[in-house]
Design a protein around this motif. Sequence first.
Motif, short mmCIF file in Angstrom:
data_model
loop_
_atom_site.label_atom_id
_atom_site.label_comp_id
_atom_site.label_asym_id
_atom_site.label_seq_id
_atom_site.Cartn_x
_atom_site.Cartn_y
_atom_site.Cartn_z
N GLY A 38 0.81 -1.21 0.00
CA GLY A 38 0.00 0.00 0.00
C GLY A 38 0.85 1.26 0.00
N ASP A 39 2.03 1.17 0.62
CA ASP A 39 2.93 2.32 0.65
C ASP A 39 3.25 2.82 -0.75
OD1 ASP A 39 3.04 2.22 3.41
OD2 ASP A 39 4.94 1.13 3.47
N ALA A 40 3.32 1.90 -1.73
CA ALA A 40 3.66 2.28 -3.10
C ALA A 40 2.58 3.15 -3.73
CB ALA A 40 3.88 1.03 -3.96
N LEU A 41 1.37 3.04 -3.22
CA LEU A 41 0.26 3.83 -3.75
C LEU A 41 -0.21 4.91 -2.77
CD1 LEU A 41 -1.96 0.98 -5.24
CD2 LEU A 41 -0.57 2.61 -6.50
N GLY A 42 0.39 4.93 -1.58
CA GLY A 42 -0.11 5.83 -0.56
C GLY A 42 -1.45 5.35 -0.03
N ALA A 43 -1.65 4.02 -0.03
CA ALA A 43 -2.93 3.42 0.36
C ALA A 43 -2.77 2.59 1.65
CB ALA A 43 -3.43 2.51 -0.75
N PRO A 44 -3.87 2.39 2.38
CA PRO A 44 -3.80 1.64 3.64
C PRO A 44 -3.91 0.12 3.48
CG PRO A 44 -5.99 2.54 3.36
CD PRO A 44 -5.17 3.02 2.19
N VAL A 45 -3.86 -0.39 2.24
CA VAL A 45 -3.95 -1.84 2.02
C VAL A 45 -2.82 -2.31 1.10
CG1 VAL A 45 -6.45 -1.96 2.37
CG2 VAL A 45 -5.53 -1.62 0.06
N THR A 46 -2.42 -3.57 1.28
CA THR A 46 -1.45 -4.23 0.42
C THR A 46 -2.20 -5.31 -0.35
OG1 THR A 46 0.42 -3.77 1.86
CG2 THR A 46 0.62 -5.70 0.43
N VAL A 47 -1.90 -5.46 -1.63
CA VAL A 47 -2.61 -6.40 -2.48
C VAL A 47 -1.63 -7.45 -3.01
CG1 VAL A 47 -4.06 -6.64 -4.53
CG2 VAL A 47 -4.19 -4.55 -3.15
N LEU A 48 -2.04 -8.73 -2.93
CA LEU A 48 -1.23 -9.84 -3.45
C LEU A 48 -2.03 -10.59 -4.49
CD1 LEU A 48 -0.03 -9.28 -0.56
CD2 LEU A 48 0.57 -11.66 -0.51
N ALA A 49 -1.34 -11.16 -5.46
CA ALA A 49 -1.96 -12.02 -6.47
C ALA A 49 -1.36 -13.42 -6.32
CB ALA A 49 -1.72 -11.48 -7.87
N TYR A 50 -2.21 -14.42 -6.16
CA TYR A 50 -1.76 -15.80 -6.01
C TYR A 50 -2.51 -16.66 -7.02
CZ TYR A 50 -0.90 -20.42 -4.19
OH TYR A 50 -0.54 -21.74 -4.08
N GLY A 51 -1.81 -17.60 -7.64
CA GLY A 51 -2.46 -18.51 -8.56
C GLY A 51 -1.68 -19.80 -8.71
N THR A 52 -2.39 -20.91 -8.82
CA THR A 52 -1.75 -22.20 -9.04
C THR A 52 -2.67 -23.09 -9.86
OG1 THR A 52 -0.74 -24.14 -8.01
CG2 THR A 52 -2.58 -23.15 -6.84
N ASP A 53 -2.06 -23.93 -10.68
CA ASP A 53 -2.80 -24.91 -11.47
C ASP A 53 -2.85 -26.27 -10.78
OD1 ASP A 53 -3.34 -23.26 -13.79
OD2 ASP A 53 -1.19 -23.34 -14.17
N ARG A 54 -2.15 -26.42 -9.69
CA ARG A 54 -2.02 -27.72 -9.03
C ARG A 54 -3.01 -27.89 -7.88
NH1 ARG A 54 4.03 -28.64 -7.60
NH2 ARG A 54 3.09 -30.56 -6.90
N PRO A 55 -3.96 -28.82 -7.99
CA PRO A 55 -4.87 -29.11 -6.88
C PRO A 55 -4.07 -29.51 -5.62
CG PRO A 55 -5.70 -30.10 -8.88
CD PRO A 55 -4.31 -29.60 -9.19
N GLY A 56 -4.56 -29.04 -4.48
CA GLY A 56 -3.91 -29.32 -3.20
C GLY A 56 -2.84 -28.33 -2.83
N GLU A 57 -2.42 -27.49 -3.76
CA GLU A 57 -1.36 -26.53 -3.49
C GLU A 57 -1.95 -25.22 -3.00
OE1 GLU A 57 1.41 -24.34 -6.54
OE2 GLU A 57 2.28 -26.31 -6.06
N GLY A 58 -1.21 -24.55 -2.10
CA GLY A 58 -1.62 -23.25 -1.60
C GLY A 58 -0.62 -22.74 -0.59
N PRO A 59 -0.84 -21.55 -0.09
CA PRO A 59 0.08 -20.98 0.91
C PRO A 59 0.09 -21.80 2.19
CG PRO A 59 -1.40 -19.30 0.03
CD PRO A 59 -1.90 -20.62 -0.45
N ARG A 60 1.20 -21.78 2.87
CA ARG A 60 1.32 -22.49 4.14
C ARG A 60 0.52 -21.77 5.24
NH1 ARG A 60 7.65 -21.93 4.89
NH2 ARG A 60 7.23 -23.54 6.40
#
Length: 129
Positions: A38-60
């Motif tokens: 958010g600092d890069a935009l002067g905004a109070p939120v941070t935005v992430l993009a996550y994507g995977t093609d593999r079933p069962g996979e995701g962030p820890r």
Amino acid sequence: MTRNDFDINSVRPSERAPAQATLFDPGAEGPWRGSLPGDALGAPVTVLAYGTDRPGEGPRLHVHPYDEVFIVTEGRARFFVGDKVLDAVAGQVVFGPAGIPHRFENLGPGRLQTIDVHHSPRWIQTDLD
């Protein structure tokens, strides 16, 4: 649909300038497509993009000291937020409260893509596994 939720004369215009930045490169490889503090935009939120093609996979499993909102833009996901298990599909939103451990995974078939909104001007995280 016409909306008139507040009196426009009751709000002072922000002194922040409009801003633009790149969240992710659509051709990038790997599940973590990008993050934008958010600092890069002067905004109070941070935005992430996550994507995977593999079933069962995701962030820890991890936790943040602030709230997080997950927007499923493609596919199907299973979210583990504290002791709750929530299945979500494209077009749905999941809320992860501050201080509650959480993770999610691709249920398949096909791609899972999310936009994750951190209610903080910077990404702060502690991994738990």
